[in-house]
Design an enzyme around this catalytic site. Structure first.
Site, PDB file in Angstrom:
ATOM      1  N   ALA A  17     -14.201  -0.435 -10.155  1.00  0.00           N
ATOM      2  CA  ALA A  17     -13.297  -1.489  -9.686  1.00  0.00           C
ATOM      3  C   ALA A  17     -12.264  -1.906 -10.715  1.00  0.00           C
ATOM      4  CB  ALA A  17     -14.113  -2.708  -9.256  1.00  0.00           C
ATOM      5  N   TYR A  18     -12.414  -1.510 -11.962  1.00  0.00           N
ATOM      6  CA  TYR A  18     -11.431  -1.903 -12.971  1.00  0.00           C
ATOM      7  C   TYR A  18     -10.101  -1.213 -12.676  1.00  0.00           C
ATOM      8  CZ  TYR A  18     -15.374  -3.728 -15.718  1.00  0.00           C
ATOM      9  OH  TYR A  18     -16.490  -4.413 -16.149  1.00  0.00           O
ATOM     10  N   ALA A  19      -9.134  -2.014 -12.226  1.00  0.00           N
ATOM     11  CA  ALA A  19      -7.813  -1.521 -11.845  1.00  0.00           C
ATOM     12  C   ALA A  19      -7.921  -0.419 -10.799  1.00  0.00           C
ATOM     13  CB  ALA A  19      -7.041  -1.015 -13.067  1.00  0.00           C
TER      14      ALA A  19
END
Length: 326
Positions: A60-62
């Site tokens: 989910a990071y970026a």
């Protein structure tokens, strides 16, 4: 660099883990303080040169950009068998049904997406990013176990949940002969110590290594109370975590300033040294956007706080509401 076993497993990790959420183009991360790929690569390389072998990211990071940046950098700077990569699954990656969560469908899809972005055929430590209240625990744990047996994952871990939830997950896995969690990535630092009440004791008893996120409270422990930074002015999640307890936290930060001044060392080193001496903390997940961030973290490994310094740092703390689970 110093190394330790992660929990009761045989996996050896550096006592510091480089968190890679910051390493993604701002237009994809939505954070003005994140770094693009060209800016990020020197930090990953510096971490390797300092002996850090443990790298943390999440799907989910970026929306996957962090995995892409990390994967390309490690491919260029290190041998795959020399590094330990951890990623996570849970948060929505697209709108609509089955876009997130911990169902078997989502897990089986997201592991392949993460492997592709990271440019590897296995992830060393695969963690559930949060607890899924909508999916049966047995479904999640069996799917994760199957990933291990398929060779796509080596070890399993969890992040930010209640102690009873981790206890239940460990019990269900053991009862069914499935792979157990060896790591807990939770919210723990001098400003937020609620994990000391139940979670740390459970992890110590069950052989689960702790890899705290936000070890320096999003930078608040690294500078005097009234000093700010670019990130502090735009980090909405930090305000969610710490604004409600700002008055109480002020006294803790002032204690860190006093101890650091007495020692003649940066505040970041004192705050990290306090966390590193906590049991069963194995490897705090630290962020780095300046050269001194990595240098301070490594220097903290050599600091041994005495009993009086620990008393000064801990005495101002007051109970906090539980935060960081969402």
């Amino acid at each position: 660099m110093k190394y330790t076993r992660l929990g009761r497993s045989g996996l050896q990790v550096s006592r510091l883990c480089l968190g890679c959420m910051t390493y993604a183009p701002p237009e994809r991360s939505g954070y003005s303080w994140s770094l693009n790929e060209e800016q990020s690569r020197p930090f990953i390389r510096q971490a390797l040169e300092l002996g850090i072998n443990f790298f943390d990211t999440a799907n989910a990071y970026a929306k996957g950009a962090s995995e892409e940046v990390l994967g390309r950098a490690l491919k260029d700077f290190a041998r795959r068998d020399e590094v330990v990569i951890t990623s996570k699954v849970y948060n929505p990656m697209r709108p609509g049904p089955n876009g997130g969560g911990l169902s078997r469908k989502v897990i089986m899809h997201e592991i392949d997406q993460s492997l592709t972005r990271l440019g590897t055929d296995y992830i060393d430590l695969y963690q559930i990013h949060r607890w899924d209240y909508e999916t049966p625990l047995e479904e999640t744990l069996e799917a994760l176990h199957d990933l291990v047996k398929m060779g796509k994952v080596r070890y399993l871990g969890a992040s930010s949940m209640f102690a009873w939830q981790l206890c239940k997950a460990l019990h269900v896995a053991e009862r069914n002969g499935w792979t157990r969690f060896i790591a807990m990535q939770n919210h723990l630092n001098l400003l937020y110590r609620e994990e000391e009440r139940e979670m740390l004791g459970l992890c110590l008893a069950e052989g689960v290594g702790v890899t705290p996120w936000s070890p320096l409270a999003r930078g608040r422990l690294t500078r005097p109370v009234d000093a700010g930074s670019e990130r502090s002015g735009s980090d909405a999640y930090a305000r969610t975590l710490y604004d409600a307890t700002e008055a109480a936290d002020r006294r803790v930060i002032e204690a860190v300033t006093r101890v650091a001044t007495q020692r003649g060392t940066p505040q970041a080193q004192v705050a990290m040294a306090w966390l590193l001496q906590k049991q069963p903390v194995a490897s705090p997940v630290m962020g780095a956007t300046r050269v001194e961030h990595l240098q301070d973290a490594v220097a903290a490994l050599e600091i041994s706080l005495d009993a009086e310094e620990i008393r000064q740092l801990e005495a101002p703390y007051v109970p906090h509401a539980v935060v960081g689970f969402a």
